[in-house]
Design an enzyme around this catalytic site. Structure first.
Site, PDB file in Angstrom:
ATOM      1  N   ASP A   1       0.797  -1.239   0.000  1.00  0.00           N
ATOM      2  CA  ASP A   1       0.000   0.000   0.000  1.00  0.00           C
ATOM      3  C   ASP A   1       0.827   1.286   0.000  1.00  0.00           C
ATOM      4  O   ASP A   1       0.290   2.354  -0.221  1.00  0.00           O
ATOM      5  CB  ASP A   1      -0.896   0.044   1.245  1.00  0.00           C
ATOM      6  CG  ASP A   1      -1.963  -1.036   1.197  1.00  0.00           C
ATOM      7  OD1 ASP A   1      -2.182  -1.589   0.108  1.00  0.00           O
ATOM      8  OD2 ASP A   1      -2.559  -1.319   2.250  1.00  0.00           O
TER       9      ASP A   1
ATOM     10  N   GLY B   1      -5.920  -0.720  -0.944  1.00  0.00           N
ATOM     11  CA  GLY B   1      -5.629   0.523  -0.222  1.00  0.00           C
ATOM     12  C   GLY B   1      -6.813   0.924   0.633  1.00  0.00           C
ATOM     13  O   GLY B   1      -7.665   1.689   0.191  1.00  0.00           O
TER      14      GLY B   1
ATOM     15  N   GLU C   1      -9.943   0.741  -2.570  1.00  0.00           N
ATOM     16  CA  GLU C   1     -10.758  -0.095  -1.688  1.00  0.00           C
ATOM     17  C   GLU C   1     -11.420   0.730  -0.561  1.00  0.00           C
ATOM     18  O   GLU C   1     -12.569   0.514  -0.218  1.00  0.00           O
ATOM     19  CB  GLU C   1      -9.760  -1.045  -1.031  1.00  0.00           C
ATOM     20  CG  GLU C   1     -10.199  -2.370  -0.658  1.00  0.00           C
ATOM     21  CD  GLU C   1      -9.000  -3.130  -0.047  1.00  0.00           C
ATOM     22  OE1 GLU C   1      -7.850  -2.634  -0.048  1.00  0.00           O
ATOM     23  OE2 GLU C   1      -9.262  -4.227   0.433  1.00  0.00           O
TER      24      GLU C   1
ATOM     25  N   VAL D   1      -4.097 -10.263  -7.094  1.00  0.00           N
ATOM     26  CA  VAL D   1      -3.144 -10.153  -8.202  1.00  0.00           C
ATOM     27  C   VAL D   1      -2.123  -9.058  -7.877  1.00  0.00           C
ATOM     28  O   VAL D   1      -0.948  -9.135  -8.215  1.00  0.00           O
ATOM     29  CB  VAL D   1      -3.917  -9.778  -9.491  1.00  0.00           C
ATOM     30  CG1 VAL D   1      -2.995  -9.264 -10.570  1.00  0.00           C
ATOM     31  CG2 VAL D   1      -4.699 -10.981  -9.990  1.00  0.00           C
TER      32      VAL D   1
ATOM     33  N   GLY E   1      23.960   1.264 -21.701  1.00  0.00           N
ATOM     34  CA  GLY E   1      24.328   2.273 -20.709  1.00  0.00           C
ATOM     35  C   GLY E   1      25.432   3.176 -21.210  1.00  0.00           C
ATOM     36  O   GLY E   1      25.834   4.097 -20.521  1.00  0.00           O
TER      37      GLY E   1
ATOM     38  N   HIS F   1      18.457  -4.065 -28.190  1.00  0.00           N
ATOM     39  CA  HIS F   1      17.420  -3.037 -28.164  1.00  0.00           C
ATOM     40  C   HIS F   1      16.182  -3.372 -27.373  1.00  0.00           C
ATOM     41  O   HIS F   1      15.346  -2.502 -27.154  1.00  0.00           O
ATOM     42  CB  HIS F   1      17.075  -2.635 -29.596  1.00  0.00           C
ATOM     43  CG  HIS F   1      18.156  -1.791 -30.178  1.00  0.00           C
ATOM     44  ND1 HIS F   1      19.289  -2.322 -30.733  1.00  0.00           N
ATOM     45  CD2 HIS F   1      18.317  -0.448 -30.206  1.00  0.00           C
ATOM     46  CE1 HIS F   1      20.097  -1.361 -31.112  1.00  0.00           C
ATOM     47  NE2 HIS F   1      19.532  -0.212 -30.794  1.00  0.00           N
TER      48      HIS F   1
ATOM     49  N   GLN G   1      15.480  -0.853 -24.747  1.00  0.00           N
ATOM     50  CA  GLN G   1      14.890   0.475 -24.971  1.00  0.00           C
ATOM     51  C   GLN G   1      13.400   0.413 -25.236  1.00  0.00           C
ATOM     52  O   GLN G   1      12.740   1.440 -25.304  1.00  0.00           O
ATOM     53  CB  GLN G   1      15.516   1.122 -26.219  1.00  0.00           C
ATOM     54  CG  GLN G   1      16.936   1.551 -26.047  1.00  0.00           C
ATOM     55  CD  GLN G   1      17.474   2.203 -27.304  1.00  0.00           C
ATOM     56  OE1 GLN G   1      17.026   1.911 -28.408  1.00  0.00           O
ATOM     57  NE2 GLN G   1      18.443   3.078 -27.136  1.00  0.00           N
TER      58      GLN G   1
END
Ligand code: ADP
Length: 745
Positions: free
Chosen positions: A157, A200, A257, A292, A569, A656, A659
């Site tokens: 939460d 929550g 919730e 989930v 990087g 790739h 990205q």
């Protein structure tokens, strides 16, 4: 005698499970072993402590192998009624003392941490009682006069003070955004409205951030109920206008919730569904995401957060004085910190009390400024159209441009910039294909709905490239700025964008057209931009890498294999180091450190020793520019040749895929936060006679602006990366956790 005095600590996970708990347990165990401390896992939370016996298990280096990437908690968690009683806690104390444990790392929610504090306060009394009952000797009681406690917050939460993020919240946002992305596509196909309920009960974090990341159209959170009595009409009017004016095909309403109205009456997802069906006369479907949200593999962020916290927990536990208050390990402004645990618990409870008392101003104030800013931005984003400009208001023309490699999160940033700019009464322009497009005058006006759906989309709709203007290009750019009457420029991109903006800034004397406010927003998977500890796109790339490595590791279950994985990087080792931490790599090769022959020999010796000891898998991560000669291929050949047929070696150059993909929730949220500030900044600076040319950054959790004039000072121009890189200080953690401590031969 020396062996007798060896310290013992325990680690447990308690309360609701949260993805990342395993990474925390792994870090606690391995750090403790490396510090020469005995460490026990206490299974099933406090229940295992009360039950004792084989529920309190001594741990070694390998007992926490291969758990980093698993969701849930492998040592179990439970709710335990017995621990709420003094009798239960006395039993727990007895079981701990049997193993000489007088330090605990508790990973749990505020309930579990409160329980730990009670236990610590009662400890001397409990021991005295046990002495009286003859359960322990006075000598044993004297040897363990106090119980040291360090807490980590495991809670999806993100509802706890003392930390910007709790363990599990980021993963939960991943699950929520995946679900929202999936629902959006089906909702759009059928022109349907979905009501999505997220967890929550007392905290709207997941709902609010989920709504920002998922581009939802309305959100209901406990801390800030709708501010009008007829909110149902207002919500329906906005949703309807979104369809009528904007032509939007899908609508998503997120309900926490614990959502409630001003009077404290719960607002359920079913009620919202009923309202939508009655007032809009259309089909509305409810999806309750439920458990989930707790499940699945932890995100890269949660693995690293838990790892850093677990590491810090042991060191804090070993250094706190006896009788000091329990400490809470948290992350604030991107740094691991500790603070008195019960202060954090009390403040957390203060929000709950404010909500219960319908005092929403206090509840929102306690949540802090970034939560409030996020809520304000969301309220603009969900409008069907901007506020009309005020009469007499000067309408600026603000342009948005990309430059550099594609970074997931570019589109959400443009969406927010465009909508906020329009809502402030200005005109927004999109420059196509970076600075090439600016030269060619390839510029179009962007309206409210032109960026619909961009909140979730990967890639860069405006187009991006690494072109940097030179020579006569500046003349063409000046002409474009004048022709299109551009009053301000927002560059969302990487290195080449910063470079280009800097070039324009330097030419202000020659080209008066460049005397407009400019701001660069860091968007690069490489995380190599000055001024910002994190750039947009890096979190997505990190998750892409981590998911790929998880699969690569699974492919080798049966064989004795060493993988050398090459990650992107450029000259910045951020992705390599952080993915190394998140996947438990044995070794990370960075350009910042280089690679020497001696390093390779030492690594080989360790690899051989590891496989001889019976290990099945080794993972080495190499930054693409770690060393120009000792390439990934070279490393593989070298290790294979020298492997003494103990293991084989495979290379994986991830390329790739790093990205691509939809931006991660964090990247979407950061893009929103930074773009909001950039637009406000451009508008502000447009008033100035000498408007600023700057770049925005996040430092220690704060948004800051730096003048482009300072760019050269902050840069290592040879290696195209910032001179200072905060994450370099994390290297010892990665090193420590990847190598067997002194306990393992
Ligand atoms: P969370 O830690 O996720 O908030 P709970 O509130 O259910 O979850 O707490 C988990 C466990 O911690 C409880 O089942 C109980 O064993 C222990 N606990 C919680 N609150 C207290 C308390 N006030 N005193 C003693 N133990 C407690």
């Amino acid at each position: 005698m020396a062996a007798q005095s060896k310290k013992s600590i325990g680690v447990l996970t308690s309360g609701g499970d949260a993805p990342g708990m395993n990474a925390a347990v792994r870090a606690v165990v391995r750090t403790a072993l490396a510090r020469g401390v005995e460490v026990y896992a206490i299974r099933e939370g406090y229940q295992g402590m009360v039950d004792g016996g084989n529920q309190i298990v001594p741990m070694n280096w390998d007992s926490v192998g291969s758990i980093l990437q698993q969701g849930g908690t492998v040592i179990g968690t439970a709710r335990c009624a017995a621990f709420r009683t003094r009798e239960g806690r006395r039993q727990a104390a007895r079981n701990l003392l049997k193993r000489k444990i007088d330090g605990l790392v508790v990973v749990g929610g505020d309930g579990s941490l409160t329980g730990a504090d009670t236990f610590r306060r009662e400890w001397p009394g409990l021991l005295a009682e046990m002495v009286t009952l003859g359960e322990i000797t006075q000598k044993v009681a004297d040897q363990h006069p106090s119980l040291a406690i360090v807490g980590l917050v495991g809670s999806i939460d993100n509802d706890m003070f003392g930390t910007d993020m709790t363990i599990g919240a980021d993963t939960s946002l991943h699950r929520i955004t995946e679900a929202l992305d999936a629902l959006s596509s089906t909702a759009a196909s059928h022109q349907r409205t979905f009501v999505v309920e997220v967890m929550g009960r007392r905290c709207g974090y997941l709902a609010l951030m989920g709504a920002i990341a998922g581009g939802a159209d309305w959100v209901l959170i406990p801390e800030s109920p709708p501010d009008v009595d007829n909110w149902e009409d207002k919500m329906c009017a906005v949703l309807k206008a979104g369809r009528d004016i904007g032509g939007r095909r899908d609508s998503i309403v997120i309900v926490a919730e614990g959502a409630q109205d001003r009077k404290g009456r719960p607002i359920s997802s079913q009620y919202v569904q009923m309202v939508l069906e009655e007032k809009l006369g259309e089909d509305a479907r409810v999806t309750i995401l439920g458990h989930v949200q707790r499940g699945g593999a932890p995100s890269a962020f949660d693995r690293n957060l838990s790892t850093m916290m677990g590491y810090a927990a042991v060191d804090t536990l070993l250094t706190v004085q006896a009788d000091t208050e329990p400490q809470l390990i948290g992350i604030r402004g991107n740094r691991i910190v500790h603070s008195p645990l019960m202060d954090a618990v009390r403040q957390t409870q203060a929000v709950n009390e404010a909500i219960t008392a319908n005092d929403y101003e206090t509840a929102m104030a306690l949540r802090g400024s970034s939560f409030q800013d996020a809520f304000r931005t969301l309220r603009t984003m969900i409008r069907a159209a901007p506020h009309p400009p005020k009469p007499g208001h000067k309408r600026l023309r603000l342009a948005v441009i990309h430059s550099g490699g594609p970074a997931p999160g570019m589109n959400p940033a443009v969406r927010v910039a465009v909508r906020l700019g329009l809502d402030h009464g200005h005109q927004m322009l999109g420059v196509q294909h970076g600075f090439k497009g600016l030269i060619a005058g390839d510029i179009k006006e962007l309206d409210w709905m032109s960026v619909n759906g961009w909140a979730t989309r990967g890639g860069a709709e405006l187009g991006t490239n690494r072109f940097v203007p030179e020579g006569s290009d500046f003349y063409a750019i000046a002409r474009s700025i004048e022709t299109h009457k551009i009053d301000g420029l927002l560059m969302i991109g990487g290195w080449t964008g910063y470079q280009s903006a800097h070039e324009l800034f330097n030419r202000r004397v020659n080209f008066p057209a460049f005397n407009i406010p400019m701001v660069c927003l860091p968007a690069s998977i490489d995380n190599d931009l000055p001024g910002s500890e994190l750039s947009i796109g890096a979190d997505t790339a990190l998750n892409n890498i981590v998911e790929a490595i998880d699969k690569i590791k699974q492919s080798a279950v049966a064989s004795q294999r060493c993988f050398v994985v090459e990650v992107m990087g450029r000259y910045c080792g951020y992705l390599a180091l952080m993915s190394g931490m998140a996947t438990g790599a044995e070794r990370v090769y960075l350009n910042e450190e280089g690679i020497s022959l001696a390093d390779l020999q030492a690594d080989l010796t360790r690899l051989v020793a590891g496989f001889e000891r019976g290990r099945r898998l080794a993972l080495l991560i190499r930054n693409e520019y770690a060393n120009p000669l000792y390439t990934t291929g070279f490393l593989c050949s070298l290790f294979e040749e020298e492997s003494k047929e103990l293991f084989d070696v495979r290379q994986a150059i991830l390329g790739h895929l790093q990205q691509g993909g939809d931006p991660s929730p964090f990247d979407r949220i950061q893009a929103t936060r930074l773009a909001t500030r950039c637009i406000e900044y451009l508008i502000e600076q447009a008033e100035e006679t000498t408007p600023a040319a700057s770049f925005i950054g996040l430092q220690a959790g704060q948004v800051k602006f730096f003048s482009l004039e300072d760019l050269p000072r902050l840069l290592d121009t040879v290696h195209r990366r910032p001179k200072e890189q905060w994450w370099m200080e994390l290297r010892p953690i990665v090193r420590l956790l990847s190598q067997p401590g002194p306990e393992v031969g």
